[in-house]
Write a protein that holds these residues in place. Structure first.
Motif, PDB file in Angstrom:
ATOM      1  N   GLY A   1       8.029  -6.847   0.511  1.00  0.00           N
ATOM      2  CA  GLY A   1       6.419  -6.919   0.211  1.00  0.00           C
ATOM      3  C   GLY A   1       5.799  -5.606   0.628  1.00  0.00           C
ATOM      4  O   GLY A   1       4.758  -5.680   1.189  1.00  0.00           O
ATOM      5  N   VAL A   2       6.637  -4.552   0.380  1.00  0.00           N
ATOM      6  CA  VAL A   2       5.791  -3.048   0.393  1.00  0.00           C
ATOM      7  C   VAL A   2       4.978  -2.673  -0.700  1.00  0.00           C
ATOM      8  O   VAL A   2       5.351  -2.990  -2.218  1.00  0.00           O
ATOM      9  N   ALA A   3       3.726  -2.309  -0.560  1.00  0.00           N
ATOM     10  CA  ALA A   3       3.108  -1.975  -1.845  1.00  0.00           C
ATOM     11  C   ALA A   3       3.492  -0.429  -2.522  1.00  0.00           C
ATOM     12  O   ALA A   3       3.787   0.290  -1.632  1.00  0.00           O
ATOM     13  N   VAL A   4       3.539  -0.510  -3.741  1.00  0.00           N
ATOM     14  CA  VAL A   4       3.930   0.860  -4.406  1.00  0.00           C
ATOM     15  C   VAL A   4       3.114   1.278  -5.186  1.00  0.00           C
ATOM     16  O   VAL A   4       2.179   0.836  -6.317  1.00  0.00           O
TER      17      VAL A   4
ATOM     18  N   HIS B   1      -5.335   2.418  -3.933  1.00  0.00           N
ATOM     19  CA  HIS B   1      -5.319   1.391  -4.833  1.00  0.00           C
ATOM     20  C   HIS B   1      -4.158   0.367  -4.702  1.00  0.00           C
ATOM     21  O   HIS B   1      -4.570  -1.090  -4.955  1.00  0.00           O
ATOM     22  N   ALA B   2      -3.011   0.779  -4.545  1.00  0.00           N
ATOM     23  CA  ALA B   2      -1.886  -0.042  -4.111  1.00  0.00           C
ATOM     24  C   ALA B   2      -2.299  -0.961  -3.002  1.00  0.00           C
ATOM     25  O   ALA B   2      -1.726  -2.278  -3.006  1.00  0.00           O
ATOM     26  N   LEU B   3      -2.943  -0.324  -2.044  1.00  0.00           N
ATOM     27  CA  LEU B   3      -3.393  -1.313  -0.940  1.00  0.00           C
ATOM     28  C   LEU B   3      -4.616  -2.028  -0.964  1.00  0.00           C
ATOM     29  O   LEU B   3      -4.987  -2.797  -0.177  1.00  0.00           O
TER      30      LEU B   3
ATOM     31  N   ASP C   1      -8.824   4.580 -11.515  1.00  0.00           N
ATOM     32  CA  ASP C   1      -9.115   5.691 -12.290  1.00  0.00           C
ATOM     33  C   ASP C   1      -8.189   6.883 -11.995  1.00  0.00           C
ATOM     34  O   ASP C   1      -8.295   7.796 -12.834  1.00  0.00           O
ATOM     35  N   TRP C   2      -7.359   6.842 -10.831  1.00  0.00           N
ATOM     36  CA  TRP C   2      -6.236   7.919 -10.595  1.00  0.00           C
ATOM     37  C   TRP C   2      -5.214   8.018 -11.777  1.00  0.00           C
ATOM     38  O   TRP C   2      -4.761   9.020 -11.876  1.00  0.00           O
TER      39      TRP C   2
END
Length: 261
Positions: A152-155, A191-193, A201-202
């Motif tokens: 469940g890690v944000a990437v 954004h991932a979080l 936008d990145w």
């Protein structure tokens, strides 16, 4: 999770997380992790932040040296980014590197922390002489995504977007991003979080360059200068068993308040 839920942020990693390429040792390094902490602080003034990263560290060293101190700080947010230094070693093993990352993912999430990581852009598109490491980067990125999914890690999937290899995001050594690159990484992780004030936008390309990139003999000359200025010294340290991080300690080993810029 909204940023007001993050009160203790701890960053683990190597030179990129330390902030190399964004500032210098005389004036101080900022880097993407500092920038991320500043973004959190704009909405959560009470957040505290520690950065345990040290340049030159392999994934196994990040695991051995930084995981236990990170757990003792009991973060509710942690970022884990390592593996680039392993990619450049002849003995690189994608499964072994990913295993160290996954162990850190498991320990931190098991303690209740939200964890984020990122994939690596193909640096061979920035430094053509590094082309042999392209397949290694792809293999490691696949394993990072798989390990992150299991825990469940944000990437922040930097490898998925062409802007990640725009030379203007990189410092002259082409191994570390410059200030603009660090800003993009911070935005990607935010954004991932799903932090407030974050969006996609990145991923957008930069405006067309003012001047065309060098080609032919000019490009070859640039590559040779890069090899002499950066690749040669790096190889020299490896042959002597030295690291750019020898004798260095984490720049921010304790949780401290963050002042937004």
């Amino acid at each position: 999770m909204a940023s007001h839920g993050f009160l203790r942020y701890v960053a683990l990693g190597d030179s990129q997380t330390e902030g190399v390429g964004d500032g210098d040792d005389a004036r101080g390094l900022r880097g993407w992790a500092d920038r991320l902490a500043e973004q959190i602080a704009r909405h959560s003034p009470g957040v505290q932040y520690a950065n345990l990263a040290v340049r030159g560290r392999l994934a196994g060293q990040v695991h051995a040296e930084q995981l236990e101190p990170a757990l003792l700080l009991r973060p509710d947010l942690a970022t884990v980014v390592a593996g680039v230094n392993d990619l450049l070693r002849p003995s690189f093993d994608a499964d072994q590197v990913a295993g160290h990352l996954e162990t850190m993912f498991a320990a931190l999430t098991g303690q209740g922390a939200h964890v984020a990581t990122l994939t690596f852009p193909d640096i061979s598109r920035v430094a053509p002489l590094a082309r042999p490491v392209g397949p290694r980067i792809a293999a490691l990125n696949d394993r990072i995504r798989e390990a992150a999914r299991r825990h469940g890690v944000a990437v922040a999937d930097l490898a998925h977007h062409p802007v990640g290899t725009d030379p203007r995001l990189w410092s002259p050594d082409r191994l570390h991003t410059g200030p603009l690159g660090h800003a993009r990484i911070a935005a990607a992780v935010a954004h991932a979080l799903d932090l407030p004030d974050s969006d996609g936008d990145w991923t957008q390309p930069l405006p067309p360059p003012d001047a065309p990139l060098p080609t032919g003999l000019r490009a070859l000359g640039a590559e040779l200068r890069w090899a002499g200025s950066f690749l040669g010294p790096w190889l020299g340290r490896r042959l002597r068993g030295r690291s750019s991080g020898d004798g260095r300690e984490a720049k921010r080993p304790a949780l401290l308040p963050v002042t937004p810029r």
